[in-house]
Design an enzyme around this catalytic site. Structure first.
Site, mmCIF file in Angstrom:
data_model
loop_
_atom_site.group_PDB
_atom_site.id
_atom_site.type_symbol
_atom_site.label_atom_id
_atom_site.label_comp_id
_atom_site.label_asym_id
_atom_site.label_seq_id
_atom_site.Cartn_x
_atom_site.Cartn_y
_atom_site.Cartn_z
ATOM 1 N N CYS A 102 1.062 -0.807 -0.105
ATOM 2 C CA CYS A 102 0.096 -0.475 0.500
ATOM 3 C C CYS A 102 0.678 1.429 -0.236
ATOM 4 O O CYS A 102 0.602 2.357 -0.793
ATOM 5 C CB CYS A 102 -0.945 -0.167 1.503
ATOM 6 S SG CYS A 102 -1.808 1.383 1.457
ATOM 7 N N CYS B 144 0.823 3.822 5.118
ATOM 8 C CA CYS B 144 0.983 3.970 6.265
ATOM 9 C C CYS B 144 2.834 3.720 6.216
ATOM 10 O O CYS B 144 3.005 2.676 6.617
ATOM 11 C CB CYS B 144 0.909 3.352 6.968
ATOM 12 S SG CYS B 144 -1.220 3.758 7.392
ATOM 13 N N GLN C 196 -11.708 18.171 6.378
ATOM 14 C CA GLN C 196 -10.575 17.810 7.065
ATOM 15 C C GLN C 196 -10.948 16.262 6.592
ATOM 16 O O GLN C 196 -11.630 15.772 7.388
ATOM 17 C CB GLN C 196 -10.169 18.401 8.422
ATOM 18 C CG GLN C 196 -9.641 19.777 8.075
ATOM 19 C CD GLN C 196 -8.593 20.190 7.631
ATOM 20 O OE1 GLN C 196 -8.011 19.237 7.314
ATOM 21 N NE2 GLN C 196 -8.079 21.202 6.737
ATOM 22 N N CYS D 102 -0.316 21.661 5.748
ATOM 23 C CA CYS D 102 -0.513 20.233 5.821
ATOM 24 C C CYS D 102 1.055 19.889 5.226
ATOM 25 O O CYS D 102 1.473 18.918 4.799
ATOM 26 C CB CYS D 102 -1.483 20.155 4.691
ATOM 27 S SG CYS D 102 -1.173 20.132 3.058
HETATM 28 N N1 SAH Z 1 -9.133 26.004 4.706
HETATM 29 C C1 SAH Z 1 -9.827 24.438 4.532
HETATM 30 C C2 SAH Z 1 -10.076 24.026 2.587
HETATM 31 C C3 SAH Z 1 -8.180 23.563 3.667
HETATM 32 S S1 SAH Z 1 -7.573 22.561 1.511
HETATM 33 C C4 SAH Z 1 -9.757 23.625 5.526
HETATM 34 O O1 SAH Z 1 -9.888 23.703 6.411
HETATM 35 O O2 SAH Z 1 -11.244 22.889 4.942
HETATM 36 C C5 SAH Z 1 -6.661 23.573 0.676
HETATM 37 C C6 SAH Z 1 -8.437 24.775 -0.248
HETATM 38 O O3 SAH Z 1 -7.501 25.163 -1.152
HETATM 39 C C7 SAH Z 1 -9.014 23.402 -1.437
HETATM 40 O O4 SAH Z 1 -10.014 23.764 -0.930
HETATM 41 C C8 SAH Z 1 -8.007 23.763 -2.740
HETATM 42 O O5 SAH Z 1 -9.681 23.873 -3.395
HETATM 43 C C9 SAH Z 1 -8.063 25.441 -2.515
HETATM 44 N N2 SAH Z 1 -6.942 25.744 -3.702
HETATM 45 C C10 SAH Z 1 -6.241 25.284 -3.904
HETATM 46 N N3 SAH Z 1 -5.752 26.478 -4.646
HETATM 47 C C11 SAH Z 1 -6.607 27.334 -4.917
HETATM 48 C C12 SAH Z 1 -6.045 29.119 -5.500
HETATM 49 N N4 SAH Z 1 -5.113 28.741 -6.221
HETATM 50 N N5 SAH Z 1 -6.814 29.401 -4.549
HETATM 51 C C13 SAH Z 1 -7.753 29.314 -3.778
HETATM 52 N N6 SAH Z 1 -8.086 28.565 -3.324
HETATM 53 C C14 SAH Z 1 -7.471 27.305 -3.522
#
Ligand code: SAH
Length: 387
Positions: free
Chosen positions: A19, A22, A220, A345
């Site tokens: 996989c 992990c 998330q 992340c």
């Molecule tokens: N803050 C949110 C999402 C984080 S993930 C949470 O905690 O749930 C990152 C997000 O950035 C995703 O929703 C993705 O669609 C968005 N994203 C990616 N590239 C981007 C860009 N260039 N401009 C705006 N949003 C973007």
């Protein structure tokens, strides 16, 4: 944690060797946290103080989003699995120790149903067959379950019977969506969604707020740790009720809405159209009136805001693994917020972006690692920057 570790010792994952998900599989949870702490310190401690990592209370079965690729063996047995790293060979996975257990059971049923209804599994090389992927999302607090069947065609023969049977066997499913992906692509989801049952999305509760989540919206994947993460982010923002806050890369609006109660005004910026639609619905679902959302590239939006000489008091940002951009960070300088809270992340792109912030006159007050992804090598960080 002790009980869980005991359980782990009895239950070694049979798919570990192939996989690759992990990489910390055979390492105790305590040791995993130590390794992640060291990783973050190595990359970021020259720039600011790294606090002690917040580990998960329960490091097992946390993933609320589960994905499987449909495959078929020579005897016609249908299975779901993952692509073996660097190949297009599907490795069957019938049980996973970090995924929501309800999802695994539904996947196993789906495999039996696909076979008994004599459906063909999609063959990537020849472009034949119907069933490509399955995506299952579960609401941790609400118990709602969404099954997304990714098909190569919008036509599912005997659709009503198939859906009825799946619902009969798993009455816990609250919505079923057929997603059409007829392209030769490594992307899982296609653009078209057909709701076959239920509302076409699930709702979940996070930090006391209710969120609607559509098939392609980001949410998330570790709900318990997400509450820990958001609490830290909002705490770092140090809001008093007077601030104009930007929530960049806002997804379905979760962080911005968690902060909105302590701010004057929040603007969420997000590229994915479906996520913005969810975000707008979520604000009204929770009766939050001081937040609005813009469907735009975050970098572009910031440049435009800076060109208009607008100001912001606090910038919250949570970009994808690739991190933010120089244009975004340089525009933040013009908007001149007192504080920036960077949720990341990927500590490598975070390190790169922090250097740019430091060049622009910000300093790193603290960095709080959070373990959102036990047993994997990933680690999340919340970083507070100030002028
Ligand atoms: N803050 C949110 C999402 C984080 S993930 C949470 O905690 O749930 C990152 C997000 O950035 C995703 O929703 C993705 O669609 C968005 N994203 C990616 N590239 C981007 C860009 N260039 N401009 C705006 N949003 C973007």
């Amino acid at each position: 944690m002790d009980d869980a570790v005991k359980k782990w010792k009895l239950e070694i994952c049979p798919h570990e060797a192939v996989c690759g998900g992990c990489c910390y599989q055979k390492i105790s949870y305590e040791k995993q946290l130590k390794i992640k702490q060291q990783t973050v310190e190595k990359l970021l401690s020259q720039m600011g103080k790294v606090e002690k990592i917040k580990g998960a209370v329960n490091p097992y079965f946390y993933r609320n989003k589960v994905h499987g690729v449909f495959g078929c063996d020579k005897k016609g047995n249908v299975y779901t699995g993952i692509y073996q790293e660097g190949t297009h060979r599907i490795v069957p996975v019938d049980k996973c120790l970090i995924e929501d257990e309800r999802a695994g059971k539904i996947m196993n049923t789906l495999c039996r149903l696909v076979r008994s209804f004599k459906f063909q599994v999609y063959d990537e090389d020849r472009g034949t067959g119907l069933f490509r992927h399955v995506l299952i999302r579960t609401g941790h607090m609400t118990g709602e379950i969404m099954v997304v069947l990714v098909l190569a065609s919008p036509i599912l023969p005997s659709r009503n019977n198939f859906i009825r049977e799946l619902k009969r066997l798993h009455p816990e499913i609250t919505t079923i969506v057929l997603n059409v992906n007829n392209k030769k692509t490594s992307m899982v989801l296609g653009e078209k969604n057909i709701t076959a049952f239920g509302r076409g999305y699930i709702e979940d509760v996070l930090c006391g707020l209710r969120f609607r989540i559509s098939p392609s919206s980001f949410y998330q994947i570790n709900p318990e740790q997400t509450e820990v993460l958001y609490q830290i982010a909002v705490d770092f923002a140090g809001l008093t009720g007077k601030e104009r806050v930007l929530d960049a890369y806002c997804g379905i609006g979760t962080i911005g809405m968690t902060a909105a109660g302590n701010a004057k005004e929040v603007i969420g910026i997000e590229l994915n159209r479906d996520a913005v639609r969810d975000a707008v619905a979520n604000a009204s679902l929770n009766g939050i009136r001081n937040i609005r959302f813009v469907n735009e590239d975050a970098g572009k939006f910031m440049i435009q805001m800076a060109a208009r000489r607008e100001k912001a008091d606090v910038v919250l940002m949570d970009p994808p693994r690739s991190g933010s951009t120089k244009e975004f960070i340089d525009s933040v300088k013009v908007l001149n917020p007192k504080r920036v809270v960077y949720v990341s992340c990927n500590p490598e792109t975070l390190a790169r972006d922090l250097k740019q912030f430091i060049k622009n006159g910000y300093f790193v007050k603290k960095i709080q690692p959070v373990d959102m992804f036990p047993f994997t090598g990933h680690v999340e960080c919340v970083c507070l920057l100030a002028k």
